[in-house]
Design a protein around this motif. Structure first.
Motif, PDB file in Angstrom:
ATOM      1  N   UNK A  29       0.839  -1.201   0.000  1.00  0.00           N
ATOM      2  CA  UNK A  29       0.000   0.000   0.000  1.00  0.00           C
ATOM      3  C   UNK A  29       0.876   1.254   0.000  1.00  0.00           C
ATOM      4  N   UNK A  30       1.929   1.254   0.810  1.00  0.00           N
ATOM      5  CA  UNK A  30       2.838   2.394   0.848  1.00  0.00           C
ATOM      6  C   UNK A  30       3.518   2.601  -0.496  1.00  0.00           C
ATOM      7  N   UNK A  31       3.959   1.496  -1.099  1.00  0.00           N
ATOM      8  CA  UNK A  31       4.575   1.581  -2.420  1.00  0.00           C
ATOM      9  C   UNK A  31       3.598   2.167  -3.433  1.00  0.00           C
ATOM     10  N   UNK A  32       2.338   1.738  -3.347  1.00  0.00           N
ATOM     11  CA  UNK A  32       1.323   2.258  -4.254  1.00  0.00           C
ATOM     12  C   UNK A  32       1.099   3.750  -4.083  1.00  0.00           C
ATOM     13  N   UNK A  33       1.137   4.241  -2.842  1.00  0.00           N
ATOM     14  CA  UNK A  33       0.974   5.673  -2.587  1.00  0.00           C
ATOM     15  C   UNK A  33       2.130   6.466  -3.202  1.00  0.00           C
ATOM     16  N   UNK A  34       3.341   5.968  -3.037  1.00  0.00           N
ATOM     17  CA  UNK A  34       4.492   6.672  -3.606  1.00  0.00           C
ATOM     18  C   UNK A  34       4.482   6.611  -5.129  1.00  0.00           C
ATOM     19  N   UNK A  35       4.073   5.475  -5.696  1.00  0.00           N
ATOM     20  CA  UNK A  35       3.958   5.367  -7.153  1.00  0.00           C
ATOM     21  C   UNK A  35       2.925   6.360  -7.680  1.00  0.00           C
ATOM     22  N   UNK A  36       1.817   6.477  -6.958  1.00  0.00           N
ATOM     23  CA  UNK A  36       0.777   7.422  -7.364  1.00  0.00           C
ATOM     24  C   UNK A  36       1.304   8.851  -7.311  1.00  0.00           C
ATOM     25  N   UNK A  37       2.008   9.187  -6.237  1.00  0.00           N
ATOM     26  CA  UNK A  37       2.577  10.531  -6.108  1.00  0.00           C
ATOM     27  C   UNK A  37       3.555  10.813  -7.237  1.00  0.00           C
ATOM     28  N   UNK A  38       4.366   9.826  -7.598  1.00  0.00           N
ATOM     29  CA  UNK A  38       5.341  10.003  -8.674  1.00  0.00           C
ATOM     30  C   UNK A  38       4.659  10.304 -10.000  1.00  0.00           C
ATOM     31  N   UNK A  39       3.586   9.584 -10.293  1.00  0.00           N
ATOM     32  CA  UNK A  39       2.907   9.794 -11.572  1.00  0.00           C
ATOM     33  C   UNK A  39       2.236  11.167 -11.621  1.00  0.00           C
ATOM     34  N   UNK A  40       1.702  11.612 -10.497  1.00  0.00           N
ATOM     35  CA  UNK A  40       1.077  12.942 -10.451  1.00  0.00           C
ATOM     36  C   UNK A  40       2.134  14.032 -10.608  1.00  0.00           C
ATOM     37  N   UNK A  41       3.249  13.865  -9.913  1.00  0.00           N
ATOM     38  CA  UNK A  41       4.321  14.848  -9.998  1.00  0.00           C
ATOM     39  C   UNK A  41       4.834  14.968 -11.420  1.00  0.00           C
ATOM     40  N   UNK A  42       4.927  13.862 -12.139  1.00  0.00           N
ATOM     41  CA  UNK A  42       5.343  13.905 -13.540  1.00  0.00           C
ATOM     42  C   UNK A  42       4.389  14.754 -14.372  1.00  0.00           C
ATOM     43  N   UNK A  43       3.121  14.736 -14.007  1.00  0.00           N
ATOM     44  CA  UNK A  43       2.109  15.450 -14.779  1.00  0.00           C
ATOM     45  C   UNK A  43       2.007  16.930 -14.422  1.00  0.00           C
ATOM     46  N   UNK A  44       2.055  17.254 -13.126  1.00  0.00           N
ATOM     47  CA  UNK A  44       1.771  18.634 -12.728  1.00  0.00           C
ATOM     48  C   UNK A  44       2.838  19.268 -11.837  1.00  0.00           C
ATOM     49  N   UNK A  45       3.883  18.515 -11.481  1.00  0.00           N
ATOM     50  CA  UNK A  45       4.909  19.048 -10.597  1.00  0.00           C
ATOM     51  C   UNK A  45       4.557  18.846  -9.137  1.00  0.00           C
ATOM     52  N   UNK A  46       5.559  18.878  -8.272  1.00  0.00           N
ATOM     53  CA  UNK A  46       5.301  18.577  -6.862  1.00  0.00           C
ATOM     54  C   UNK A  46       4.639  19.742  -6.129  1.00  0.00           C
ATOM     55  N   UNK A  48       2.018  21.383  -6.864  1.00  0.00           N
ATOM     56  CA  UNK A  48       0.557  21.290  -6.887  1.00  0.00           C
ATOM     57  C   UNK A  48       0.027  19.964  -6.335  1.00  0.00           C
ATOM     58  N   UNK A  49       0.925  19.095  -5.932  1.00  0.00           N
ATOM     59  CA  UNK A  49       0.519  17.798  -5.392  1.00  0.00           C
ATOM     60  C   UNK A  49      -0.259  17.983  -4.098  1.00  0.00           C
ATOM     61  N   UNK A  50      -1.332  17.221  -3.947  1.00  0.00           N
ATOM     62  CA  UNK A  50      -2.077  17.198  -2.686  1.00  0.00           C
ATOM     63  C   UNK A  50      -2.240  15.753  -2.227  1.00  0.00           C
ATOM     64  N   UNK A  51      -2.486  15.591  -0.934  1.00  0.00           N
ATOM     65  CA  UNK A  51      -2.703  14.241  -0.421  1.00  0.00           C
ATOM     66  C   UNK A  51      -3.980  13.640  -0.995  1.00  0.00           C
ATOM     67  N   UNK A  52      -4.972  14.482  -1.281  1.00  0.00           N
ATOM     68  CA  UNK A  52      -6.214  13.982  -1.881  1.00  0.00           C
ATOM     69  C   UNK A  52      -5.957  13.403  -3.259  1.00  0.00           C
ATOM     70  N   UNK A  53      -5.067  14.059  -4.042  1.00  0.00           N
ATOM     71  CA  UNK A  53      -4.716  13.535  -5.363  1.00  0.00           C
ATOM     72  C   UNK A  53      -4.036  12.181  -5.247  1.00  0.00           C
ATOM     73  N   UNK A  54      -3.152  12.066  -4.275  1.00  0.00           N
ATOM     74  CA  UNK A  54      -2.434  10.798  -4.071  1.00  0.00           C
ATOM     75  C   UNK A  54      -3.424   9.688  -3.742  1.00  0.00           C
ATOM     76  N   UNK A  56      -6.643   9.513  -4.430  1.00  0.00           N
ATOM     77  CA  UNK A  56      -7.485   9.184  -5.581  1.00  0.00           C
ATOM     78  C   UNK A  56      -6.731   8.361  -6.606  1.00  0.00           C
ATOM     79  N   UNK A  57      -5.497   8.766  -6.934  1.00  0.00           N
ATOM     80  CA  UNK A  57      -4.713   8.046  -7.945  1.00  0.00           C
ATOM     81  C   UNK A  57      -4.376   6.626  -7.480  1.00  0.00           C
ATOM     82  N   UNK A  58      -4.136   6.468  -6.199  1.00  0.00           N
ATOM     83  CA  UNK A  58      -3.775   5.153  -5.659  1.00  0.00           C
ATOM     84  C   UNK A  58      -4.987   4.278  -5.396  1.00  0.00           C
ATOM     85  N   UNK A  59      -6.186   4.852  -5.516  1.00  0.00           N
ATOM     86  CA  UNK A  59      -7.391   4.097  -5.212  1.00  0.00           C
ATOM     87  C   UNK A  59      -7.524   3.802  -3.734  1.00  0.00           C
TER      88      UNK A  59
END
Length: 215
Positions: A29-46, A48-54, A56-59
Motif C-alpha cells: 500500500x505504501x509503495x502504491x501511494x508513492x507510485x501514485x505521487x510520482x505519476x502525479x508529480x510527472x504530470x503537474x509538478x510537486x 501542486x501535489x495534494x494528499x487527496x490527489x495521491x 485518488x490516484x492510488x485508489x
C-alpha cells in the motif's frame, strides 16, 4: 518487519512515516501511494501535489494516506528518498560488477545512472535532490543532503577516499552543481542533452580532483 524502499533509505526508521508497514499488504500500500505521487508529480509538478490527489490516484482513502504521511511534503520527501535509494542501488550494482577502478569512474557511473533515472524513473525529474528533508534531526545535522552523504560513504568505503570536512563540503557542492547541470540537460524531457551530461561529468570531476585524497 518488512523493510520498504523508504525505510531502507532511512536506517532506524523515519519521522517521515507516521506508521512503518509491518505486513506485506501495508508495504504494498505504501509503495502504491508513492507510485501514485510520482505519476502525479510527472504530470503537474510537486508544488501542486495534494494528499487527496495521491489517495485518488492510488485508489485509497485519504485516511490511508494520513496513516503513513502527516502531509504532502512528507510524501514528496519520502519519494525523494526512495529515488535516492534506487539511484544508490544502481551505482552499487555497477561497482559490484568490478569494472569501476577508482572514485573518478564511480562519479561517472553515478552521473550516468542519474541521467538514466531522469529518463525512466517516474517523478525523478521534479524532485530537488539537493534539499535535505526534515528527518526530525537538529538543524546542523541536516546541512548535507542525503544524496551527498551516500556519495561520500560510497567513495570512502569502496575507493578509500578520506572522509574529512573538506571532502564532505566538496561533495555537497558537486551535488548542487550536478543537480543543476542534469536538470538543464533534461529540461525539455526526452533523452536529454548529451552535451550537458558530458559537462556535468567533466566539471564535477575537475572540482573534486584537488580536494579528494585516497588512503
Amino acid at each position: 518487519m518488512l523493510v520498504t524502499d523508504v525505510n531502507d533509505a532511512l536506517p532506524g526508521g523515519s519521522s517521515l512515516l507516521r506508521n512503518e508497514p509491518v505486513q506485506a499488504r501495508s508495504s504494498a500500500r505504501l509503495t502504491g501511494l508513492l507510485d501514485a505521487a510520482a505519476s502525479i508529480i510527472d504530470e503537474i509538478g510537486y508544488e501542486r501535489l495534494t494528499t487527496a490527489m495521491v489517495a485518488e490516484r492510488a485508489g485509497a482513502s485519504i485516511g490511508t494516506v494520513y496513516r503513513y504521511f502527516p502531509d504532502r511534503i512528507a510524501v514528496v520527501d519520502a519519494l525523494a528518498l526512495r529515488c535516492i535509494q534506487r539511484l544508490s542501488s544502481r551505482v552499487a550494482d555497477r561497482v559490484a560488477e568490478g569494472d569501476i577502478g577508482d572514485w573518478r569512474e564511480a562519479i561517472g557511473a553515478l552521473i550516468d545512472a542519474k541521467a538514466a533515472m531522469y529518463r525512466d524513473e517516474p517523478g525523478f525529474r521534479a524532485i530537488r535532490f539537493g534539499d535535505a528533508p526534515d528527518l526530525g534531526a537538529p538543524q546542523e545535522a541536516q546541512a548535507a543532503s542525503p544524496l551527498a552523504d551516500q556519495i561520500t560513504t560510497l567513495l570512502a568505503e569502496r575507493f578509500g577516499v578520506v572522509r574529512d570536512e573538506a571532502t564532505e563540503l566538496a561533495i555537497q557542492v558537486v551535488v548542487e552543481i550536478g543537480n543543476a547541470l542534469l536538470a538543464r540537460a533534461f529540461v525539455t524531457g526526452g533523452d536529454g542533452d548529451a552535451r550537458f551530461v558530458h559537462e556535468c561529468r567533466r566539471v564535477v570531476t575537475a572540482y573534486l580532483e584537488p580536494v579528494v585524497t585516497v588512503r
